[in-house]
Scaffold this active site. Structure first.
Site, PDB file in Angstrom:
ATOM      1  N   ARG A  26       0.821  -1.213   0.000  1.00 23.93           N
ATOM      2  CA  ARG A  26       0.000   0.000   0.000  1.00 23.93           C
ATOM      3  C   ARG A  26       0.851   1.258   0.000  1.00 23.93           C
ATOM      4  O   ARG A  26       0.302   2.359  -0.039  1.00 23.93           O
ATOM      5  CB  ARG A  26      -0.869   0.026   1.254  1.00 23.93           C
ATOM      6  CG  ARG A  26      -2.317  -0.398   1.079  1.00 23.93           C
ATOM      7  CD  ARG A  26      -2.891  -0.546   2.467  1.00 23.93           C
ATOM      8  NE  ARG A  26      -4.288  -0.302   2.570  1.00 23.93           N
ATOM      9  CZ  ARG A  26      -5.215  -1.275   2.601  1.00 23.93           C
ATOM     10  NH1 ARG A  26      -4.862  -2.525   2.456  1.00 23.93           N
ATOM     11  NH2 ARG A  26      -6.471  -0.969   2.773  1.00 23.93           N
ATOM     12  N   ARG A  36     -21.924  -1.792   3.833  1.00 21.10           N
ATOM     13  CA  ARG A  36     -21.235  -2.931   4.438  1.00 21.10           C
ATOM     14  C   ARG A  36     -21.056  -2.698   5.947  1.00 21.10           C
ATOM     15  O   ARG A  36     -21.136  -3.622   6.737  1.00 21.10           O
ATOM     16  CB  ARG A  36     -19.867  -3.122   3.767  1.00 21.10           C
ATOM     17  CG  ARG A  36     -19.142  -4.377   4.193  1.00 21.10           C
ATOM     18  CD  ARG A  36     -17.886  -4.604   3.373  1.00 21.10           C
ATOM     19  NE  ARG A  36     -16.758  -3.820   3.872  1.00 21.10           N
ATOM     20  CZ  ARG A  36     -15.556  -3.806   3.300  1.00 21.10           C
ATOM     21  NH1 ARG A  36     -15.328  -4.503   2.204  1.00 21.10           N
ATOM     22  NH2 ARG A  36     -14.582  -3.098   3.802  1.00 21.10           N
ATOM     23  N   ARG A  84     -17.833  -3.700  11.012  1.00 18.61           N
ATOM     24  CA  ARG A  84     -16.383  -3.595  11.200  1.00 18.61           C
ATOM     25  C   ARG A  84     -16.062  -2.299  11.915  1.00 18.61           C
ATOM     26  O   ARG A  84     -16.627  -1.254  11.592  1.00 18.61           O
ATOM     27  CB  ARG A  84     -15.712  -3.596   9.816  1.00 18.61           C
ATOM     28  CG  ARG A  84     -14.782  -4.771   9.622  1.00 18.61           C
ATOM     29  CD  ARG A  84     -14.302  -4.817   8.200  1.00 18.61           C
ATOM     30  NE  ARG A  84     -13.404  -3.710   7.858  1.00 18.61           N
ATOM     31  CZ  ARG A  84     -12.695  -3.670   6.739  1.00 18.61           C
ATOM     32  NH1 ARG A  84     -12.782  -4.653   5.873  1.00 18.61           N
ATOM     33  NH2 ARG A  84     -11.904  -2.654   6.475  1.00 18.61           N
TER      34      ARG A  84
HETATM   35  P1  ADP Z   1      -9.949  -1.648   3.082  1.00 13.76           P
HETATM   36  O1  ADP Z   1      -9.341  -1.984   1.742  1.00 13.76           O
HETATM   37  O2  ADP Z   1     -11.441  -1.651   3.053  1.00 13.76           O
HETATM   38  O3  ADP Z   1      -9.410  -0.410   3.721  1.00 13.76           O
HETATM   39  P2  ADP Z   1      -8.392  -3.783   4.426  1.00 13.76           P
HETATM   40  O4  ADP Z   1      -9.000  -4.956   5.097  1.00 13.76           O
HETATM   41  O5  ADP Z   1      -7.547  -4.030   3.248  1.00 13.76           O
HETATM   42  O6  ADP Z   1      -9.642  -2.849   4.084  1.00 13.76           O
HETATM   43  O7  ADP Z   1      -7.536  -2.933   5.477  1.00 13.76           O
HETATM   44  C1  ADP Z   1      -8.058  -2.516   6.708  1.00 13.76           C
HETATM   45  C2  ADP Z   1      -7.026  -1.694   7.467  1.00 13.76           C
HETATM   46  O8  ADP Z   1      -5.895  -2.529   7.770  1.00 13.76           O
HETATM   47  C3  ADP Z   1      -6.441  -0.500   6.736  1.00 13.76           C
HETATM   48  O9  ADP Z   1      -7.259   0.658   6.857  1.00 13.76           O
HETATM   49  C4  ADP Z   1      -5.092  -0.330   7.442  1.00 13.76           C
HETATM   50  O10 ADP Z   1      -5.260   0.289   8.703  1.00 13.76           O
HETATM   51  C5  ADP Z   1      -4.686  -1.773   7.695  1.00 13.76           C
HETATM   52  N1  ADP Z   1      -3.859  -2.320   6.586  1.00 13.76           N
HETATM   53  C6  ADP Z   1      -4.174  -3.372   5.783  1.00 13.76           C
HETATM   54  N2  ADP Z   1      -3.195  -3.596   4.883  1.00 13.76           N
HETATM   55  C7  ADP Z   1      -2.250  -2.656   5.105  1.00 13.76           C
HETATM   56  C8  ADP Z   1      -1.011  -2.329   4.494  1.00 13.76           C
HETATM   57  N3  ADP Z   1      -0.533  -3.031   3.444  1.00 13.76           N
HETATM   58  N4  ADP Z   1      -0.290  -1.288   5.003  1.00 13.76           N
HETATM   59  C9  ADP Z   1      -0.745  -0.584   6.053  1.00 13.76           C
HETATM   60  N5  ADP Z   1      -1.904  -0.806   6.667  1.00 13.76           N
HETATM   61  C10 ADP Z   1      -2.668  -1.842   6.202  1.00 13.76           C
END
Ligand code: ADP
Length: 190
Positions: free
Chosen positions: A91, A130, A136
């Protein structure tokens, strides 16, 4: 040949998880979702979970060092050797660079990055819906807006990162789950 070392990119609510599950069924390769792994860590009350929770509840990114460790451990498992679907990782550019180094070390490499292109107002609405169903803790209007802006600032630049490496396929992410799955399958072929 069809790519099986795949990265799904796109804003929160774009449907990455849904499409990743389709690919799991079709190719028999694991979905690697850092969001799911972090939520499990939070639920289990591990050190990583405790550290991650405050960031996740605000809709902020969990620090790179934490997420990179989680992703590295998962990608190093035997079931990821023949392929994987990365969903929600990397990300940030630092995470993408760490991924390159890790895959190089284990003799693997990314074959395709599929970015789901969506109408952002529509996905915000989808996320709000959702939120009502799943409850969530990071699904409320304020954190959803924050996750969208974090996506713009930190994650969207990865489209350029993977375009430069010739791996990018941008796919229309609006429409039925089946139609989008068909477009992704097409993007994964040669
Ligand atoms: P969404 O795509 O709906 O935001 P995710 O389940 O992918 O949901 O992620 C939820 C949360 O988990 C993010 O808002 C972040 O806080 C954390 N997170 C997930 N993946 C990462 C990542 N690769 N780097 C940093 N934070 C992450």
């Amino acid at each position: 040949m069809t790519a099986t070392r795949i990265l799904l990119l796109g804003p929160p609510g774009a449907g990455k998880g849904t499409q990743a599950e389709r690919l799991v069924e079709e190719f028999g390769i694991p979905q690697i979702s850092t969001g799911d792994m972090l939520r499990t860590a939070v639920a289990e009350g591990t050190d990583i979970g405790r550290e991650a929770k405050t960031y996740m509840d605000r809709g902020d990114l969990v620090p790179d060092s934490v997420v990179i460790g989680v992703a590295e451990e998962r990608l190093s498992k035997a079931d990821a050797a023949e392929g994987f679907i990365l969903d929600g990782f990397p990300r940030t550019t630092a995470q993408a660079q760490a991924l390159d180094i890790l895959l190089d070390r284990i003799g693997s490499k990314l074959e395709r990055c599929v970015a789901l292109v969506v109408d952002e107002e529509a996905v915000v609405k989808r996320l709000l819906k959702r939120a009502e169903i799943e409850g969530r803790s990071d699904d409320n209007e304020e954190t959803i807006r924050n996750r969208m802006s974090v996506y713009h600032d930190s994650t969207k630049p990865l489209i350029e990162y993977y375009s430069e490496r010739g791996l990018m396929a941008e796919v229309d992410g609006m429409g039925s789950v089946d139609d989008i799955a068909d477009r992704i399958r097409e993007a994964l072929g040669d």
